[in-house]
Design an enzyme around this catalytic site. Sequence first.
Site, PDB file in Angstrom:
ATOM      1  N   VAL A  54      69.295 -73.323  23.736  1.00  0.00           N
ATOM      2  CA  VAL A  54      69.725 -73.896  22.454  1.00  0.00           C
ATOM      3  C   VAL A  54      71.182 -73.480  22.266  1.00  0.00           C
ATOM      4  O   VAL A  54      71.478 -72.286  22.147  1.00  0.00           O
ATOM      5  CB  VAL A  54      68.854 -73.415  21.282  1.00  0.00           C
ATOM      6  CG1 VAL A  54      69.426 -73.934  19.961  1.00  0.00           C
ATOM      7  CG2 VAL A  54      67.422 -73.896  21.463  1.00  0.00           C
ATOM      8  N   HIS A  55      72.060 -74.464  22.264  1.00  0.00           N
ATOM      9  CA  HIS A  55      73.505 -74.228  22.179  1.00  0.00           C
ATOM     10  C   HIS A  55      73.986 -74.680  20.800  1.00  0.00           C
ATOM     11  O   HIS A  55      73.894 -75.856  20.462  1.00  0.00           O
ATOM     12  CB  HIS A  55      74.220 -75.009  23.285  1.00  0.00           C
ATOM     13  CG  HIS A  55      75.627 -74.555  23.541  1.00  0.00           C
ATOM     14  ND1 HIS A  55      76.674 -74.882  22.720  1.00  0.00           N
ATOM     15  CD2 HIS A  55      76.148 -73.787  24.533  1.00  0.00           C
ATOM     16  CE1 HIS A  55      77.789 -74.346  23.188  1.00  0.00           C
ATOM     17  NE2 HIS A  55      77.495 -73.670  24.288  1.00  0.00           N
ATOM     18  N   LEU A  56      74.492 -73.762  20.006  1.00  0.00           N
ATOM     19  CA  LEU A  56      74.847 -74.021  18.608  1.00  0.00           C
ATOM     20  C   LEU A  56      76.302 -74.442  18.481  1.00  0.00           C
ATOM     21  O   LEU A  56      77.215 -73.610  18.522  1.00  0.00           O
ATOM     22  CB  LEU A  56      74.579 -72.770  17.764  1.00  0.00           C
ATOM     23  CG  LEU A  56      73.155 -72.203  17.864  1.00  0.00           C
ATOM     24  CD1 LEU A  56      73.045 -70.885  17.102  1.00  0.00           C
ATOM     25  CD2 LEU A  56      72.135 -73.206  17.347  1.00  0.00           C
TER      26      LEU A  56
END
Length: 668
Positions: A73-75
């Site tokens: 999960v890349h914010l």
Amino acid sequence: MKRVQLLSPVTGTIMPLSEVQDPVFSQGMMGEGLGVAPTNGQIVAPAAGKVTMVAATLHAIGFTTAAGLEILVHLGIDTVELKDKPPFKLTIKVGDEVNAGDEIGQMDLAAIVAAGKRTTVIMAVTNSGETVASLTAKVGPIKAGDVGADVEVKDSVTEPTTVAAKPASTGGGKYDQLATQIIENVGGAGNVKSVIHCITRVRFYLKDDGKANDDTIRNLKGVIDIAKAGGQYQVVIGPAVTDVYDAVVKQLGPGFGDDDTSAIASEKEANKAAWKKMTPWQKVKHSFSALIGVITGSMIPVIGLLAASGILKGVLALLTSFKVVSATTPTYVIINAMGDSVFYFLPIFVGFTAAKKLGSDPIIMGIVGGVLTYPAIVGIATTGKVTSHLLGMGINANFFGLPVHVASYTYSIFPMIAGAWLASKLEPWLKRVIPTVLRMIFVPLLEVVLISGAILLFLGPIITALSSALALGIVKIYQLSPAISGLIIGGFYQVLVIFGLHWAIIPIVANDIATTGHSYLNAIVSATMVAQGGAVLAIAMKSKVASIKELAWPATISAFSGVTEPAMYGINLKYGRAFVTASIGGAVGGFLTGLMHVNMWGFAGSLIGFTSFVNPKGLDFSFWGFWIASIADIIVSFTLTYMFGFSDADVKNVKTAPKKKHLGEQAA
């Protein structure tokens, strides 16, 4: 075929991965997935599993599920650049177990937009190639915790007995789990002072080497071996070293990498405290290790460039020798500039890297290097009129009436390392005595003037004289008996590689080339690389063990390309006799290299560096002598290793026998 549902990590609008404005993700380089344009900052876990990675900047989180999916999960996009003030708050850490839909943190969307970055949240299955048969994203509005994608898992995927047993591939690379395991087994982040890397090794400066679990690290998948030398705990990785290093630094966080001044400062303070407790002999050993460490840190970033440029210069020499290109044409000038620039401007690069290692300002030392290579200064050194001699040096200039010897500093290394050391002492003093409002201008002004002046007037001439004497000494020893010199150096040089001390030889070779234009010593060193390649080639062809062949073939290519660590640590040294037979081959190759007076005009060695054996003045016997010695090298090391140096039974013995103390450990 098993189906798995992945939840949306945020509330917003799901878009196909191909529409994400980041080419690494949109082109599927990180695996299949989706993007979400978020409308609020709540973040939830997309699936049940274990947290395997949390980036130091908090912008990326990795999970491994019971089904074997590795989820990233890349914010936001490019939010890694907001490391000084991360717009994220997370409530999880590496090792935590989470349930699908659990709230795990918040992201400040307004702060991300204000910083000029995109808020898009990306979710990708980074091991899609091995696990995902298909992934269907539910494009459109979505709430955090609702199903965002349906995944069909390949039948060949077997569920791990524990989530932790499955290596993670998160945070932008597949080496994060390996980095986590290495950090844990060197004693944890609290035991790490700083970390650097070279062509094949991640090199840790540890507070206490005794806390490292050597055997566990050696047996990690992706680690070839460990070594201890020069005050460093060296984890030998091979070609993937840069990726592993990046993953290690990312997990350790700010203050540990080789570009972090805080790490350098803390290391200095620790060294000062340790120095007071040392005996005189321990101080001598520590000083030698520190010198090796400085040379290593200064030379590692440029050594690959030196090798590549040496190959290009050799190619140009071949083109000239065979009349393909004339030395008077613009074509020659352009190609020569490509190959020669890294050598000519070497003081600038070494000044920068040495300053980073020693804690002075890299930009200022780069400017000092520029002063030394300034055309007018070079002109004085090369064409200036010698008016007298002092201490064996020609006086070719004056400075405010003071007679000085201006040397040529192109190709030079040692003066810049000495200058960077002097700057590391001068700079803190200048910052103490100069008022804050004046520092921006007067610290660099005084530093450039004083360091440049010190090198040009004092340090440079002295070091140049010593360097010339060193190069002359090597030549004299070689001339006493080139063949015997080659035999001894060829047989034992790779032992220095075991201890990590071979980096001390590189400046000698560089100085040799700078002062004479060539290096007999480097020609002999090249023979030892070929010998290691010949030995591991024999093992690759003889062994029927799949894991050995899988490692031996790439190690063979690496050795013939001038990097011997994978061959040595992965195979030859590990199975004992093979290293001995390879060293015998190196001794034979070195003997023939010396006997035939083979010379070398570049840095790149082994088979890939054949162009370094082309005399720029015209093809001579050194080129053919190199091939004769190399072929003999391969025949001897290959034959001895195939017949006496290895058998598949050795693999079983190594696996079942208790670990013996490693040569590299004995040096520590």
